[in-house]
Write a protein that holds these residues in place. Structure first.
Motif, PDB file in Angstrom:
ATOM      1  N   ILE A 175       0.840  -1.202   0.000  1.00 11.02           N
ATOM      2  CA  ILE A 175       0.000   0.000   0.000  1.00 11.02           C
ATOM      3  C   ILE A 175       0.879   1.258   0.000  1.00 11.02           C
ATOM      4  O   ILE A 175       0.583   2.232  -0.694  1.00 11.02           O
ATOM      5  N   ALA A 176       1.972   1.202   0.747  1.00 11.66           N
ATOM      6  CA  ALA A 176       2.891   2.350   0.768  1.00 11.66           C
ATOM      7  C   ALA A 176       3.427   2.630  -0.635  1.00 11.66           C
ATOM      8  O   ALA A 176       3.570   3.785  -1.037  1.00 11.66           O
ATOM      9  N   GLU A 202       0.861   4.448  -2.514  1.00 13.05           N
ATOM     10  CA  GLU A 202       0.708   5.809  -2.004  1.00 13.05           C
ATOM     11  C   GLU A 202       1.820   6.728  -2.502  1.00 13.05           C
ATOM     12  O   GLU A 202       1.562   7.852  -2.898  1.00 13.05           O
ATOM     13  N   ASP A 203       3.042   6.276  -2.408  1.00 12.03           N
ATOM     14  CA  ASP A 203       4.164   7.090  -2.860  1.00 12.03           C
ATOM     15  C   ASP A 203       5.401   6.217  -2.935  1.00 12.03           C
ATOM     16  O   ASP A 203       6.011   5.893  -1.918  1.00 12.03           O
TER      17      ASP A 203
END
Ligand SMILES: Nc1ncnc2c1ncn2[C@@H]1O[C@H](COP(=O)(O)OP(=O)(O)OP(=O)(O)O)[C@@H](O)[C@H]1O
Ligand SMILES: [Mg+2]
Lengths: 235, 318
Positions: B183-184, B187-188
């Motif tokens: 997920i990180a 996100e970026d």
């Protein structure tokens, strides 16, 4: 503590860093200043292993780390707070901090450290459940710094923490940087805001189109007429 | 801790209840074999959608090759269960198919996941096409004519079991440390790298898990529909799966489940209007995307919405 010797970095044919040599001693705040495109971010990204150097050495406590991967360098105590804050927008403040400790195993310790980040940045504690993307610019910068501390770094690499912040907030961020330094974390600070950076740094390097053109103590550089002209808006 | 077990009991309860409900409806004859096919399709599509959502919705890697992994699972399971005509053979085939898809996923993921956005989409699309052409030309898959008479062991019970399993495993994966890393990355990616997250590694892991479940879904498909041909797994199949994921919401497992059920029902009800079916279907998608571009659920899960409700109540009590 950190030593960079004759470092060269290329992006394709662009020679972004040319024979850079610099040194950060344990406990110091060292700043690297320079105009847009000088190669400041490139320097930090090479130190943290996100970019491979073409040649040259990166030594952490005398040990060559240039062959290590980025995660290995984080584990050795190098932490980078990237330019432009780059928080994880759809994750809460708390989750952002947890991810800062991604490579650490001990869950209990991580919780304690998150609490101490909240002590240092009370505003983040109040907003622990808020999505990071909805924080103000200043709060995001604090979160980015707090997240950078979560890997328990020995040296913190800060890339333009004052970018896009109001003068008052810039002052606050810089005093936080000094606090962090006082608790024993060495700091390499990249800045375009030369006057603020020089005011808190023990030593400084000036980068111009990929080469270091000047270095000295913070005070020396503030007095230097070249610096006055180029970066401090003096005559 | 107590609320956690309570929540788990609630989930377990609703899983069993759903199963019992459908089972009763089948026994009483309200759900005839026609609807059973719909339910089977929905189950298979749920597995495909949640696994693609892991790759595209949660990890942010735009893949257009999910049908390719599905076909690997389908053919491997079919070939094995045609040689070992027992339930054991079917289960062995399922596992082997899922693992074969995983291996191919890893082999393809390592070079392609360095690519970004559009390039990755094109690479995965090409990969699925290559897999299709290989099956078209192999002797063991019987080429374009396809495989017929695959032993039919996948029934509603197995389908339901594997669907629940897929959702539970992917949901747990997302809560684990590798899942957070994925997920990180969505996100970026640059920030994730700065945290010491080996982005290529976790992208490949997400891709591998996604391929595993796509392969599993393929095996179930082969066994339930007992007929396979390479054309079933073309570009449009990958798009179909992507439509479910986008409609339900990138980054919402519940959304994928709801969208798979919704689209499954719509397709069934439009079955008798073959001519207008595709048009109605397309218009519906366009309308939903205009009014809810983030998908039905956005990136929220059903319990996020429930939590919100309960949270409000608690405040009132105080
Ligand atoms: N990914 C890249 N590909 C090609 N060239 C790059 C890349 N990143 C940076 N450069 C080039 O390398 C040089 C140094 O860039 P760098 O980002 O290090 O500058 P900087 O000093 O951090 O600038 P700023 O203050 O604007 O952040 C620039 O000329 C830039 O165009
Ligand atoms: Mg920069």
């Amino acid at each position: 503590m950190l030593e960079i010797n004759n470092l060269n970095v290329h992006y394709g044919v662009i020679h972004a860093l040319k024979d850079i040599t610099l040194k950060v001693n344990e406990g110091e705040i060292v700043t690297l200043i320079g105009a847009n495109g000088a190669g400041k971010s490139t320097t930090l990204r090479t130190i943290s292993g996100l970019i491979k150097a073409t040649s040259g050495g990166i030594l952490l406590e005398g040990r060559d780390i240039s062959i290590l991967s980025a995660p290995q360098r984080v584990e050795l105590g190098i932490s980078q707070v990237p330019e432009g804050r780059r928080v994880f927008p759809d994750m809460s403040v708390y989750e952002n901090l947890e991810l800062g400790a991604f490579l650490r195993k001990n869950k209990g310790d991580i919780k304690k450290d998150i609490d101490s980040v909240f002590e240092q940045f009370p505003i983040l504690g109040e907003r622990r459940k808020q999505m990071a993307g909805t924080l103000s610019g200043g709060e995001q910068q604090m979160l980015a710094i707090g997240r950078g501390l979560m890997s328990k770094p020995r040296i913190l690499l800060l890339d333009e923490p004052s970018m896009g912040l109001a003068p008052l907030l810039v002052r606050e961020i810089f005093s936080i940087i000094q606090d962090i330094n006082r608790t024993g974390t060495t700091i390499l600070l990249v800045e375009q805001n030369a006057s603020m950076a020089l005011s808190i740094a023990q030593r400084a390097y000036v980068l111009e189109t990929g080469s270091i053109v000047l270095s000295g103590t913070g005070e020396e550089l503030v007095k230097s007429s070249d610096i006055q002209k180029a970066y401090l808006g003096g005559e | 801790m107590r609320t956690l077990t309570k929540k788990n009991l609630l989930i377990l309860g609703s899983i069993l209840l759903t199963f019992a409900l459908v089972q009763v409806l089948v026994l009483v004859g309200i759900l005839d074999s026609f609807y059973e096919i719909t339910i089977a399709t929905i189950c298979i599509n749920i597995i495909l959608a949640v696994s693609l959502n892991l790759v595209t919705g949660f990890t942010g890697q735009f893949s257009l090759g999910h049908a390719g992994f599905m076909s690997i699972g389908a053919y491997v399971c079919a070939i094995i269960s045609m040689r070992i005509g027992t339930v054991g053979g079917f289960l062995l085939g399922l596992l082997a198919g899922a693992l074969a898809a995983t291996v191919v996923g890893i082999l393809i993921g390592i070079p392609t996941l360095r690519l970004k956005g559009d390039y990755l989409a094109i690479a995965t699309l090409g990969m699925a096409e290559i897999i299709r052409v290989v099956f078209l030309n192999l002797e063991i898959t019987n080429g374009a004519a396809g495989l017929n008479g695959i032993p039919r062991y996948a029934n509603w019970l197995w389908l339901y079991f594997f669907t629940v399993m897929a959702i539970v495993i992917i949901n747990n994966f997302l809560k684990s440390s590798p899942g957070r890393a994925c997920i990180a990355i969505r996100e970026d990616e640059i920030a994730a790298e700065s945290m010491g997250i080996n982005t290529t590694k976790y992208k490949v892991i997400a891709f591998a898990v996604g391929a595993f479940f796509a392969g599993l879904a393929g095996g179930l498909y082969a066994s339930y529909f007992y007929f396979l041909k390479p054309d079933l797994f073309g570009f449009m199949k990958s798009v179909d799966i992507l439509v479910i994921v986008v409609l339900g919401g990138l980054g919402s497992l519940t959304g994928s489940v709801i969208a798979a059920i919704l689209l499954g029902l719509i397709t069934t009800f439009l079955q008798s209007f073959t001519a207008v079916r595709m048009i109605v279907y397309a218009v519906l998608l366009v309308v939903i995307m205009i009014f809810r571009p983030q998908g039905l659920m956005g990136s929220k899960e059903i319990n996020d919405l429930l939590k919100f409700r309960f949270g409000k109540k608690e405040e009132k009590i105080e």
